[in-house]
Design a protein around this motif. Sequence first.
Motif, short mmCIF file in Angstrom:
data_model
loop_
_atom_site.label_atom_id
_atom_site.label_comp_id
_atom_site.label_asym_id
_atom_site.label_seq_id
_atom_site.Cartn_x
_atom_site.Cartn_y
_atom_site.Cartn_z
N LEU A 486 38.80 60.45 49.39
CA LEU A 486 39.80 59.45 48.05
C LEU A 486 40.91 60.16 47.51
O LEU A 486 41.75 59.73 47.21
N GLU A 487 41.52 61.35 48.42
CA GLU A 487 42.64 61.82 47.78
C GLU A 487 43.55 60.87 48.74
O GLU A 487 44.49 60.84 47.92
N ASP A 488 42.97 60.44 50.05
CA ASP A 488 43.36 59.40 50.55
C ASP A 488 44.09 58.27 50.07
O ASP A 488 45.22 57.94 50.08
N LEU A 493 46.96 54.03 47.76
CA LEU A 493 46.98 52.76 46.60
C LEU A 493 48.13 53.36 45.49
O LEU A 493 48.47 51.75 45.13
N LYS A 494 48.73 54.12 45.28
CA LYS A 494 49.88 54.73 44.01
C LYS A 494 50.54 53.81 45.02
O LYS A 494 51.82 53.61 44.21
N GLU A 495 50.72 54.71 45.89
CA GLU A 495 52.02 54.23 47.05
C GLU A 495 52.04 52.49 46.92
O GLU A 495 53.51 51.84 47.09
N SER A 496 50.88 51.56 47.03
CA SER A 496 50.98 50.16 47.34
C SER A 496 50.80 49.42 45.61
O SER A 496 51.88 48.74 45.56
N PHE A 497 50.37 49.77 45.10
CA PHE A 497 49.77 49.03 43.98
C PHE A 497 50.74 50.05 42.64
O PHE A 497 50.22 49.30 41.59
N GLY A 498 51.25 51.44 42.52
CA GLY A 498 51.39 51.75 41.41
C GLY A 498 50.60 52.44 40.92
O GLY A 498 49.50 52.26 40.94
N SER A 499 51.21 53.96 40.13
CA SER A 499 49.79 54.71 39.78
C SER A 499 49.12 54.39 38.59
O SER A 499 48.42 54.69 38.26
N LYS A 500 49.56 53.16 38.11
CA LYS A 500 48.96 52.29 36.51
C LYS A 500 47.85 51.45 36.86
O LYS A 500 47.22 50.50 36.67
N HIS A 501 47.62 51.05 37.76
CA HIS A 501 46.64 50.03 38.88
C HIS A 501 45.16 51.13 38.31
O HIS A 501 45.04 51.41 38.81
N TYR A 502 44.44 49.78 38.50
CA TYR A 502 42.59 49.98 38.07
C TYR A 502 42.21 50.63 39.58
O TYR A 502 41.19 50.99 39.03
N ALA A 503 42.73 49.82 40.28
CA ALA A 503 42.18 50.95 41.17
C ALA A 503 42.10 52.27 41.53
O ALA A 503 41.42 53.21 42.01
N VAL A 504 43.23 52.58 40.98
CA VAL A 504 43.56 54.50 40.91
C VAL A 504 42.70 54.60 40.51
O VAL A 504 41.89 55.65 40.06
N GLY A 505 42.59 53.58 39.31
CA GLY A 505 42.03 54.75 38.06
C GLY A 505 40.06 54.43 38.70
O GLY A 505 39.48 55.78 38.33
N TYR A 506 39.78 54.09 39.21
CA TYR A 506 38.57 53.95 39.73
C TYR A 506 38.57 54.84 40.57
O TYR A 506 37.62 55.76 41.18
N VAL A 507 39.44 55.16 41.43
CA VAL A 507 39.68 56.58 42.94
C VAL A 507 39.58 57.46 42.22
O VAL A 507 38.43 58.32 42.02
N TYR A 508 39.90 57.35 40.54
CA TYR A 508 39.91 58.78 40.12
C TYR A 508 39.01 59.05 39.79
O TYR A 508 38.74 60.32 39.26
N ASN A 509 38.38 58.15 38.96
CA ASN A 509 37.36 58.62 38.06
C ASN A 509 36.27 58.57 39.38
O ASN A 509 35.27 59.99 38.75
N ILE A 534 43.87 55.81 32.88
CA ILE A 534 44.78 53.64 33.65
C ILE A 534 44.10 53.22 33.14
O ILE A 534 45.13 52.01 33.25
N MET A 535 43.09 53.15 32.80
CA MET A 535 41.76 52.10 32.58
C MET A 535 42.20 51.36 31.08
O MET A 535 41.83 50.47 30.90
N ASP A 536 42.40 52.02 30.32
CA ASP A 536 43.23 52.42 28.93
C ASP A 536 44.14 50.90 29.33
O ASP A 536 44.35 49.95 28.81
N VAL A 537 45.25 51.26 29.96
CA VAL A 537 46.74 50.55 30.32
C VAL A 537 46.35 49.04 30.80
O VAL A 537 47.26 47.91 31.14
N SER A 538 45.35 49.56 32.08
CA SER A 538 45.02 48.67 33.25
C SER A 538 44.27 47.47 32.85
O SER A 538 44.07 46.43 32.58
N LEU A 539 42.80 48.01 32.30
CA LEU A 539 42.10 47.10 31.48
C LEU A 539 41.69 47.08 30.08
O LEU A 539 41.02 46.34 29.68
#
Length: 647
Positions: A486-488, A493-509, A534-539
């Motif tokens: 999950l750390e990796d 994913l932050k590097e690829s999609f940006g720190s506010k992407h919903y996918a990053v939010g799922y990983v942090y969750n 992240i979820m509030d911003v993206s979703l």
Amino acid sequence: MRRVSSFASPHLQKHTKTFFSLISKDFISSTSTSPINANEPLSPQSSNTHLKSCKKTQSLLFSNVKTQQSQTFNTLVEQNPSQLSSRQRKIKERSQLEEAFESAKSIQEMLHVFQEMEASFDERELGLACLRIGLKLDQEGEDPEKALSFANRALKILDSNDKLSLPLAMTLQLLGSTCYSLKRFNDSLGYLNRANRVLGQLEKDGSCSVEDIRPILHAVQLELCNTKTAMGRREEALANLRKSLELKEMTLERDSKELGNANRDVAEAYVAILQFKEALPFCLKALDIHKAQLGQNSVEVAHDRRLLGVIYTGLEEHEKALEQNQLSQRVLKNWGLDTDLLRAEIDAANMQIALGRYDEAINTLSVVVQQTGKESEDRAMVFISMAKALCNQEKSTDAEKCLEIACSILGKKEKISPVEVSEAYMEISMLYETMDKFEAAISLLKRTLSLLEKLPQEQHSVGSVSARVGWLLLLTGGVQHAIPFLEDAAERLKESFGSKHYAVGYVYNNLGAAYLELDRPQSAAQVFAYARDIMDVSLGPHHTDSIEACQNLSKAYAAMGSYHLAINFQEKAVEAWEGHGPSAVDELKEAHRLLEQLKKKASGVSDGNVMKALPLANSREAGFSSTSQVGVSAIERQRNATKMLNQ
């Protein structure tokens, strides 16, 4: 992706051919508004539509010899060689070399003449020749290292006087292209961004006409799209592709075939990041253009309809998807395009599965499998789709047999087609998940990671696969083992999609849930806070996953004994569930129960040291995981999210 070819000099044919001068500082580019090279036809796949890049373009238009120089040479030609002075003979030799270089057709001829030129010209006079050779080498694509050496040599010459010019911009574009070919994506991005800035400044200063700048800018935008896509930054890449489309719209006829292809490219790019709603208008426009220009029964229209079927599937309009697929199949069959037809038939079976018509899908696949080679990737895809239909019929044993056959075929293709095999493995792993065969799913995903980690351009896929491995380990109780995955995943994913992407939010969750399971509530609260943001911003704050992130944060604060904050976040969750009305009755009831439970606990605790809400964790401080009750409370939504990442 395929590279964008450099601009060749066919536009020069529209002008009077004069001798190419390496000495002249003038750079007169073509004023022709000929169409920019068209994109090659794209073939969207059912499971994962990839953006195929346009053909590389070259835009090197060398300066004409000044009138006075041309007249001087003509005079020299008329004189008897024995009457020429040493200076005149040198001028004549140089002019003949220029003409020979200009007329050279093959790279071998160009290099041969260039060697002779090195003895007659100063280094500072060879900049444009180096650029032209570099572009030719890049166009052929056989020796990117050699192309890079000529590009660097050209840059050293053309960038020596701090003066912006079109040749400088083209040299930077060439460097970006060659670095891309060598998989040096960061270097490529740097050169291309500078080329973009140079062209923007030239346009702003008015030192070059817009007609001269546009072809080069178009090539730069396509290279930026390719490079960012290879780096996993697909959404940024899409912005560059949109810009290249805008440039084509300014240059091409409104209903040209090339513009239709360009619209389809943009549609495919949106499909690749699962933005089907945004893809739809571009695909429909491509279809309208191709129907008007080429007719209903053209191959381009068939490709458009097949992509449209993929888009409608993504929008869950499966009847429309099947209709477009059937129209596409008719045309492909008429043209004898057996490979495309076979894949369209597999698409159709997947659409039938989505409609719940499992027997019909199995019948379709039973016919299609007879048309495939025994060890072909298409045969593997047929068995994967067959397993999907059988799985929906709860025939797990038969489904597993199909998946075993598919894996046996794909295992022999790993070295030849690692990306395609990896995508197939990811789809198979999801079927194993559906059948609760979690160990098999995890094993196959780890095998997928071993393939993708070797490919620099697939790091975004590595992130998404790592996220799924981590989630499955959490689901099966392997919390400690899940954290590194999950750390990796979060970092990639932050590097690829940006720190506010919903996918990053799922990983942090999931990461927060893992910390909570390991009795590290403060770390959990940090990453839950980040996930919620992240979820509030993206979703949006009222999305079900955003509400669950809020509830998870409440649980973390409760575990820390900070009931004041826990109640605050749980009240926000209750309010959000109330906004869903009758569709969320059960969720609202559970949220109220948790709130009352927190209030009871709070009444028996002296909360003299009221804790403040923790700041959002940054990328280095946050750890990553999750567990059953918190991180995987909505298994289907998690599956959908991770499936999206795999596209």
